[in-house]
Design an enzyme around this catalytic site. Sequence first.
Site, PDB file in Angstrom:
ATOM      1  N   HIS A 118      33.413  18.426  14.445  1.00 40.71           N
ATOM      2  CA  HIS A 118      34.315  17.633  13.621  1.00 40.71           C
ATOM      3  C   HIS A 118      33.601  16.474  12.924  1.00 40.71           C
ATOM      4  CE1 HIS A 118      38.135  16.869  12.047  1.00 40.71           C
ATOM      5  NE2 HIS A 118      38.856  16.706  13.144  1.00 40.71           N
TER       6      HIS A 118
ATOM      7  N   ASP B 160      35.806  18.976   8.470  1.00 40.39           N
ATOM      8  CA  ASP B 160      37.193  18.518   8.596  1.00 40.39           C
ATOM      9  C   ASP B 160      38.094  19.674   8.992  1.00 40.39           C
ATOM     10  OD1 ASP B 160      36.531  15.918   7.876  1.00 40.39           O
ATOM     11  OD2 ASP B 160      36.763  16.358   5.733  1.00 40.39           O
TER      12      ASP B 160
END
Length: 422
Positions: free
Chosen positions: A393, A397
Amino acid sequence: MSIEVKIPSVGESVQEAVLAEWFKQDGDTVRKDEPLFVIETDKVTLEVVAEADGVLKITVPAGETVAIGAVVGSIDPADVSATPPEKTESAETPQPETEAPQKPEQAKAPAPAASKTAAQSATSADKIPLAPSVRRLVAEKHLDVSKIKGTGPGGRINKGDVLLYLENAPAGIPEPAETTASGGEPVALVATEERKPMSPIRKRIAQRLLESKQNTAMLTTFNEIDMSRAMEIRSLYKEAFKKRHNVSLGFMSFFVKACVQALQEVPEINAFIDGSDIIYHNYQHIGVAVGTERGLVVPVIRHAERMNYAQVEKAIVDYVAKIKENRLELADLEGGTFTVSNGGVYGSLLSTPILNMPQSGILGMHKIEKRPVVIDDEIVIRPMMYVALSYDHRIVDGKGAVTCLKRIKEFIENPERMALEV
C-alpha cells in the site's frame, strides 16, 4: 590420480551450502554423470554428478555445512570393470527343501505375511539404486519399490515419489508389525519427538516472509472469477494445442497472460520501492511459485509480455522438470517483478498471499468450485475461483489494486479480450 569432488559454485552471492545427502556410500563404484550428492543453499537445491568413472571416497559426511569449492570426496579412476560382479539371485536363494529334507520336528513354522512382504521389499530395494533417505522410508513402510514410478533423473525414485505412492497406496500395503514383549503381550508405543535443524532454504523463506510482513504495508483485495469460458476454450483446443506445440494447455498460461496486460495498465503493481524512489519496469518478469519437498521456490518467466500461451506453458514445464531433478539455478530465481501463486492445486479455497520482496504485488489463485451465482437475474451453477491480490500500500493505492484484479477477472472470463487487447 584421484579426481577431487568439490562443492560447485551456484552464484556469486552464495558462499556456503549444506551437503544434504549422499546418494552413494564410501567405496561404491560410480559412473560418469551419475548423481553423487545433493546440496542445499538458501536459494536452490542442486544435484552434483560424478565427473568420471571410478571408486568413490567420501571425506565429508551428509549434514555438514561446507564452503563453495570445498573438497568433500574423491574418485579413484580405477578399472571399474574389475570390480567383482554382484551375486546372482539364484546364488542368494536358499536351496529347496527337497535337496535337504528336514525331519518333521525340525520343520520351521511359516513366517508371518508382513515379514515376507518386508523381505520382498528389501530384496527389491537392493536391486534398485536409492538414496539413503528413500531406502529408509521404503524399509519402514515395507514397500515394493518395483511398483513405484520414479520421476528423477533416469527414472530414479526420489522421496516425493514414495510419498505420492503412499498417498495412493493400495489396500495390500502392510502396516509395521506390532511391538511385543517377551511374553507375547503388546507393548504400548511411546510418543517421541525429533529435532532437526532448519534447512538453508527454509531459513531463507522464514527470513524473507518475516521481512515482508515487517517492512511493507501489505493489503489484500479479493474477487471471484467465472472459469466457464476459459474451461470451454481449454477443452475445445487442448488436443490441437498439444499436437502442435507438444505441451499441454493449462490455466496458468491464461493467468500469466492476463497479469501481463493488467500490469501494463496499472504499472505501479509491477514496480519496486528503492529508498525514496520508485523503479518502474517496462517489462513483465512473472514469477510462478512452485512448492517442493524442501520449500517454496519461485522461478521467473522472463519477458512474459513477449510470449504466447505455448511459450509460457513450455517455460513452466521446463522449470518443473528442473526442480524435480535438482537442476534449478540461482539465475532462474532472480529478477521477478510480479508473482503468481496457485494454492488451488493443494485444495485451498481462499488465502492471503504474502509479498515476495522487493515486488509490490502477488496474485493468489485458488481451487475451482461449482457455486450458485446470479446471472441475468437467474441463479445458475458455474465453476468459480476466488482470487486474491496482495499489494504494497506504500506504492499501490486501493483503486489501482482493485482495477488490476478486476482486469484480470475480465480477461479470464473472456480470454478473447487478451488477443484483441480490449
